[in-house]
Design an enzyme around this catalytic site. Sequence first.
Site: not given
Ligand code: COA
Length: 336
Positions: A289, A118, A259
């Site tokens: 993204n 990214c 980004h």
């Molecule tokens: C991926 C991302 C959106 C997840 O959001 P988050 O707030 O961290 O959520 P978590 O991964 O902690 O998951 C929270 C809960 O939602 C659930 N969940 C995950 N994806 C889900 C979806 N698509 N729909 C519904 N629930 C979902 C998880 O299973 C978890 O459930 P649990 O609490 O029962 O275990 C976030 O972590 C993120 O954006 N991270 C950075 C990603 C990034 O920048 N990537 C590219 C870098 S260039």
Amino acid sequence: MTARTLFSAGITGTGMSFPEKVVTNQDLEALVETNDEWITERTGIKERRWAEPGTPASKHGILAAQQAMAMAGVEPEEIDLIVVPSVTPDMMFPATACVIQHALGCTNAWGYDVSAACSGFVFALQTARAQIETGAVKKALVIGSEVMTSIMNMEDRNTCILFGDGAGAVVVERLAEGLEGIIDHMHHIDGRGADFLYMPAGGSLNPASHDTIDKGMHYIHQEGREVYKRAVKGMTEVTKGIIERNGVSGEQVKLFVPHQANLRIIEAVQKRVGLVDEQVALNIHRYGNTTSATIPSALHMYQEQGTLQPGDYVVLAAFGAGFTWGSTLMRWTVGA
Ligand SMILES: CC(C)(COP(=O)(O)OP(=O)(O)OC[C@H]1O[C@@H](n2cnc3c(N)ncnc32)[C@H](O)[C@@H]1OP(=O)(O)O)[C@@H](O)C(=O)NCCC(=O)NCCS
């Protein structure tokens, strides 16, 4: 050590291209257990574009580059250098830069691909800038183009909701004397981040085999929470760092182009740097993204809607797999 600078480099044209197919959050409900509310609240994404299976990254890269060259008034034969940051190149080799060079008819260009996930666009932009500043080349294309769907596990709700396909491109040129363009960059890598965001198979470590396919090792693997925390910290540091190092105040920044991985990451960085909403470029709600394409496509959108004028301060910042992260400070030079 400061590199010897003979010339200034600046962006003179922008372009973008996305597949036609719009995939909404509601559409994803049919694929995995998720819903519009969760995706919108956690990421800010409302829809993304997905290419037809088998679409090469070069396809939209070529279209975006053609727009950027038209805006800059540059003919294909004038291009000296093509740099393509992509995590989804057409093939492992040859470089997608070669595919695009041939398709565009850039008969006098050389070029290469850059692997920085990214952060690919800001890293690639710096390589083009450096070569222009030393006089090695005069006109370059930097093209971020991705078909993220080609490496997404459509059964993994943690990742399949995040990414989209598309491309953004810029022309970077040697500027007339006295014009200021790209001013500074601040880039970092930290390989300790490799365990948190990666695609395990398809390289020499785990060559493609029935086993790697069965285990889904040719898909994106991500520890979202860790990446999130590191992205906020890293992007804040390089954004604050680059404006302070160059004596530019937050209010002087016309457009901050982060980004687009997660709206919450962008808002957290914006708050820590002290910028207002009008200063922050967003396209994540429409495209998700798109990895190396987020920043150049956002630049094109804001150029097209008339936000950017020659001389404006623009700051780019990115964070990605590696970990890689970095920022760019520039004066806007389209139409200068
Ligand atoms: C991926 C991302 C959106 C997840 O959001 P988050 O707030 O961290 O959520 P978590 O991964 O902690 O998951 C929270 C809960 O939602 C659930 N969940 C995950 N994806 C889900 C979806 N698509 N729909 C519904 N629930 C979902 C998880 O299973 C978890 O459930 P649990 O609490 O029962 O275990 C976030 O972590 C993120 O954006 N991270 C950075 C990603 C990034 O920048 N990537 C590219 C870098 S260039």
